[in-house]
Write a protein that holds these residues in place. Structure first.
Motif, PDB file in Angstrom:
ATOM      1  N   GLN A   1     -55.255  -5.697  23.328  1.00  0.00           N
ATOM      2  CA  GLN A   1     -54.535  -5.636  21.579  1.00  0.00           C
ATOM      3  C   GLN A   1     -55.147  -4.453  20.967  1.00  0.00           C
ATOM      4  N   GLU A   2     -55.843  -3.857  21.343  1.00  0.00           N
ATOM      5  CA  GLU A   2     -55.884  -2.137  20.385  1.00  0.00           C
ATOM      6  C   GLU A   2     -54.709  -2.147  20.070  1.00  0.00           C
ATOM      7  N   ILE A   3     -53.611  -2.167  21.723  1.00  0.00           N
ATOM      8  CA  ILE A   3     -52.851  -1.346  21.402  1.00  0.00           C
ATOM      9  C   ILE A   3     -51.429  -1.450  21.147  1.00  0.00           C
ATOM     10  N   ARG A   4     -51.660  -2.869  21.147  1.00  0.00           N
ATOM     11  CA  ARG A   4     -50.516  -3.789  20.376  1.00  0.00           C
ATOM     12  C   ARG A   4     -50.046  -3.170  19.358  1.00  0.00           C
ATOM     13  N   VAL A   5     -52.209  -3.521  18.585  1.00  0.00           N
ATOM     14  CA  VAL A   5     -51.572  -2.884  16.811  1.00  0.00           C
ATOM     15  C   VAL A   5     -51.300  -1.225  16.624  1.00  0.00           C
ATOM     16  N   ALA A   6     -52.088  -0.561  18.002  1.00  0.00           N
ATOM     17  CA  ALA A   6     -51.548   0.870  17.803  1.00  0.00           C
ATOM     18  C   ALA A   6     -49.929   0.991  17.531  1.00  0.00           C
ATOM     19  N   ALA A   7     -49.653  -0.021  18.011  1.00  0.00           N
ATOM     20  CA  ALA A   7     -47.899   0.271  18.873  1.00  0.00           C
ATOM     21  C   ALA A   7     -47.335  -0.066  17.628  1.00  0.00           C
ATOM     22  N   VAL A   8     -47.619  -1.095  17.229  1.00  0.00           N
ATOM     23  CA  VAL A   8     -47.304  -1.370  15.671  1.00  0.00           C
ATOM     24  C   VAL A   8     -47.210  -1.057  14.633  1.00  0.00           C
ATOM     25  N   SER A   9     -48.540  -0.362  14.836  1.00  0.00           N
ATOM     26  CA  SER A   9     -48.947   0.569  13.647  1.00  0.00           C
ATOM     27  C   SER A   9     -48.107   1.657  13.675  1.00  0.00           C
ATOM     28  N   ALA A  10     -47.522   2.513  14.504  1.00  0.00           N
ATOM     29  CA  ALA A  10     -47.062   3.333  14.896  1.00  0.00           C
ATOM     30  C   ALA A  10     -45.452   3.295  14.127  1.00  0.00           C
ATOM     31  N   ASP A  11     -45.049   2.103  14.698  1.00  0.00           N
ATOM     32  CA  ASP A  11     -43.598   2.065  14.107  1.00  0.00           C
ATOM     33  C   ASP A  11     -43.535   1.623  12.825  1.00  0.00           C
ATOM     34  N   SER A  12     -44.381   0.898  11.673  1.00  0.00           N
ATOM     35  CA  SER A  12     -44.530   0.990  10.763  1.00  0.00           C
ATOM     36  C   SER A  12     -44.796   2.464  10.468  1.00  0.00           C
ATOM     37  N   LEU A  13     -45.168   3.350  10.185  1.00  0.00           N
ATOM     38  CA  LEU A  13     -45.631   4.555  10.307  1.00  0.00           C
ATOM     39  C   LEU A  13     -44.431   5.222  10.213  1.00  0.00           C
ATOM     40  N   ALA A  14     -43.672   4.878  11.695  1.00  0.00           N
ATOM     41  CA  ALA A  14     -41.960   5.419  11.903  1.00  0.00           C
ATOM     42  C   ALA A  14     -41.295   5.538  10.950  1.00  0.00           C
TER      43      ALA A  14
END
Lengths: 422, 350
Positions: free
Chosen positions: A60-73
């Motif tokens: 779940q930490e990975i999932r949050v990191a991935a979607v937060s990266a996308d939101s930053l991108a």
């Protein structure tokens, strides 16, 4: 005939006494061993559940990191060439967390899940490549960058997130299955103990009839030891199971819910940026925002409307939900601004720092509250599952000692009668 | 109590213990499946059947627009009761434009401004209504291809727009729903290929069995190449050589990623792609004609006549040539010299 041969051997009382002696001693030892085995299985099940719980939290930490990266991108894309060094560093850190986490968590998952995560890891590489293409085109003022950004989001939501969701779901099922299995382990203690107790009672009755004595004290002691040992082990296992189920059913479940909500919220934030990037063509992204946002609401509402209020968790989840509602309101205001034709103002409110934008402030507050609650609940779940394993080693020794002591007493009980024939 | 009952007792006790001991797990403390919210979607009403042109309507040249005003009113002094007066009173001209068609209508990510050849046309109209500060009195609404007609039909005061400048082809069917200015740009369907490739026309691509051609789904461009009578080899094997993408920009991505050898679309759009990727070039002759016009609401004939007068002025003053040079030649998108502007056809009766 074997039965007649046995009957001949057991024709004499000493022979029968010896047979009872051997039978009850062996049975007591077996009961001790089976009880210890039951405890060992319980221990193994809870260790597996603890490991799976840890994997679930890490995925779940990975999932949050991935979607937060996308939101930053997507927000960095809106900033064009004006992207700040901090935003760039935050994006790089989120990608590093996701990519590094995938490798690390793969090592503690079953082969099928590890393979799914390896594929997801390759997709993260593809995603990063597409974001870089989008960025390079965008910096030169080429609108094709938006298509790369869309494609990157497509890789994330079409490949990476479904793979993670599948692994999460299988891990949840594994945790549930381990708890169910752990609950059944008490039968390894109860059933042999009952069988042994029945044998001791039968032996006592035979002795009483044959030797006209009310009670063979050592044999009765063997029965008592077995009952006490079995009760202690069952109580110990039940207490351990209760701690584990509480850790899973309360703390881990709460961490799971809030993590799902946080991931869905970051996805909404990504879609918010993409709606503005695709300017006028962003209806599909706004629809995706609606879906993700509804998921945040539904996940956290389930906790708010829980029929068994068990403070402080539901209260804390409801509080996170209320903060999210403030973000939804700010998002609506930003959408109204864009829909009224003021795209620049809508972008400004999306990109402005928390001190200047209610939109950024409310989302950041939601993220901080959700992250903190996940941390608390995950910590409590890890602690509870760890504590459920306390004393199980001692319990296993107790089961063995109980069996051996019962065997010793049973042997002595029949030995007293046998001595009368020497 | 009989002996039989006595013997049963340990078994009964054991079962009772087992039930009590295992009963603890009866309450469901399992992890729940993830919640997936569903969003009620408003049922999409089937688009109203597109009206078809009658034989008589189809026979008329679709490029024929209403006569331009004999003379333009002075900026800021629009005739009372006219559409232009209403725009002037509102203080801004609401224009529906593209946000990602480089050279025609695209946002400059550095300045944030929307710019291009189409935008120059809108600015000329705004200056004619408001005067020198007309550029600052335009409200751009970036709209999709599919929104162009509905936004005009809605009207600027009901969430729509006054004017659409969005690489829009004038044709008979669209005339049934909206009105057009005179032709301000002549485009046509062409192909974009990698410079290193040997393809020089759609026919070369048709002939090569390994060449894949990308076009946006639902466009007139893809309809053209799906015509199996014209392009039998491209349409052989179920048309697998035709790559359909949701948006034409996705076609550029597909080509850059090696998933297509060529893109077909309006040469205006392809010129913008060539400007974004110097490894590509627009090749061959136009194989369709796409006359562009500014879209205006059907009942705003006065505004069409006003816009036609503005476009006339732009043509004769050299403004049209300046825009062409600036957006299409100076950017390197096209080579050669500035051509003569298209000659508009007038005389349509309201």
């Amino acid at each position: 005939m074997a039965s007649s041969a046995i009957a001949r051997i057991l024709a004499s009382t000493p022979a029968r006494l010896r047979a009872w002696q051997v039978g009850t001693v062996v049975l007591a030892v077996v009961v001790g061993l089976l009880s210890a085995l039951g405890v060992a299985r319980h221990q193994a099940d809870l260790r597996e559940a603890r490991l799976a719980a840890d994997s679930l939290l890490r995925v779940q930490e990975i999932r949050v990191a991935a979607v937060s990266a996308d939101s930053l991108a997507s927000r960095a894309y809106l900033e064009g060439g004006q992207e700040s060094a901090e935003a760039r560093a935050a994006y790089a850190a989120a990608i590093e967390t996701a990519a590094g986490g995938l490798v690390a968590v793969s090592e503690q998952l079953p082969a099928a899940d590890a393979a799914a995560l390896t594929t997801a890891g390759a997709d993260v590489g593809r995603y990063v490549g597409l974001v870089e293409q989008a960025r390079a085109n965008n910096r030169q003022g080429f609108p094709v960058g938006a298509a790369y950004q869309r494609q990157a989001n497509g890789v994330l939501s079409g490949s990476i997130l479904p793979a993670l969701a599948t692994v999460e779901q299988r891990t949840r099922a594994a945790i549930n299955a381990r708890l169910d299995a752990a609950a059944g382990n008490r039968l390894w203690v109860i059933l042999p103990a009952v069988a042994a107790l029945a044998a001791v009672v039968a032996a006592s009755r035979w002795l009483a009839r044959r030797f006209h004595r009310q009670v063979n004290v050592p044999l009765a002691g063997a029965g008592l030891v077995m009952v006490v040992a079995a009760l202690l082990v069952v109580v110990g296992l039940t207490s351990s199971l209760d701690r584990a189920t509480a850790a899973v059913g309360d703390d881990l479940a709460a961490a799971d819910r809030v993590a799902q909500a946080r991931a869905a919220a970051f996805d909404a934030r990504s879609q918010e940026g993409l709606t503005l990037i695709n300017r006028g063509n962003g209806a599909a992204n706004e629809a995706a925002w609606q879906r993700s946002s509804a998921t945040v609401g539904a996940v956290l509402s389930a906790a708010c409307e829980s029929p068994e209020p068990a403070p402080p968790t539901p209260a804390a989840e409801c509080q996170v939900r209320q903060i999210y509602d403030a973000y939804v309101l700010a998002h609506q205001q930003m959408r109204n601004t864009d829909d009224a034709g003021d795209w620049d103002q809508a972008v400004t409110s999306t990109l402005a720092p928390a001190t200047e934008s209610a939109l950024t402030r409310s989302f950041d507050e939601f993220d901080a509250a959700a992250r903190s609650l996940i941390g608390q609940q995950a910590g409590a779940a890890r602690h509870g599952l760890g504590a459920s394993l306390d004393w199980l080693g001692a319990l296993r020794i107790l089961a063995l000692i109980g069996g051996l002591l019962a065997a010793l007493l049973a042997g002595r009980g029949f030995g007293q009668r046998l001595a009368e024939y020497r | 109590m009989s002996r039989r009952d006595t013997r049963r007792r340990p078994l009964g006790v054991a079962l009772a213990i087992a039930v009590v001991a295992l009963g603890g797990c009866a309450a469901d403390r399992h992890l729940a499946d993830p919640v997936q919210a569903t969003v009620a979607t408003t049922p999409t009403t089937a688009p109203a059947a597109q009206p078809e042109c009658t034989a008589a309507q189809a026979a008329e040249d679709p490029r024929r627009s209403y006569d331009p005003l004999a003379s333009l009113p002075a900026p800021g002094k629009m005739p009372a009761g006219s559409t232009m007066a209403a725009i002037q009173r509102r203080g801004r001209l609401i224009a529906g434009v593209s946000g990602d068609t480089l050279l025609f209508g695209a946002r400059n990510p550095i300045s944030g401004a929307i710019e291009g050849f189409d935008i120059d046309m809108v600015k000329a109209v705004a200056r004619a209504i408001f005067g020198a500060d007309g550029d600052q009195r335009i409200e751009y609404r970036v709209i999709t291809y599919a929104q162009r007609l509905p936004k005009l039909e809605a009207g600027a005061d009901h969430g729509g727009v006054d004017l659409v400048a969005h690489t829009m082809t004038i044709n008979c069917r669209r005339w049934l729903r909206i009105a057009f200015s005179g032709e301000y740009f002549t485009a046509g369907q062409k192909v974009l290929v990698n410079r290193s490739a040997s393809f020089r026309s759609i026919d070369d691509l048709e002939a090569d069995p390994a060449a894949r051609v990308c076009a946006p789904e639902g466009s007139t461009n893809i309809d053209e190449i799906r015509n199996a009578d014209k392009y039998p080899r491209l349409n052989a094997d179920g048309g697998t050589r035709i790559v359909a993408k949701p948006d034409i920009t996705d076609c550029l991505v597909a080509m850059q990623q090696g998933d297509a050898e060529a893109i077909t679309g309006d040469d205006t759009v392809l010129a913008g792609f060539a400007a974004q990727d110097p490894n590509t070039a627009v090749v061959g002759e136009r194989f369709t004609d796409e006359p562009y016009g500014l879209g205006i609401a059907k009942n705003r004939v006065d505004f069409v006549r006003f816009v036609n007068a503005v476009l006339e002025q732009l043509r004769t003053s050299g403004g049209w040539a300046d825009s062409y040079r600036h957006w299409l030649l100076d950017t390197g998108a096209l080579t050669g010299t500035v051509p003569a502007p298209p000659v508009p056809i007038y005389g349509r009766s309201a």
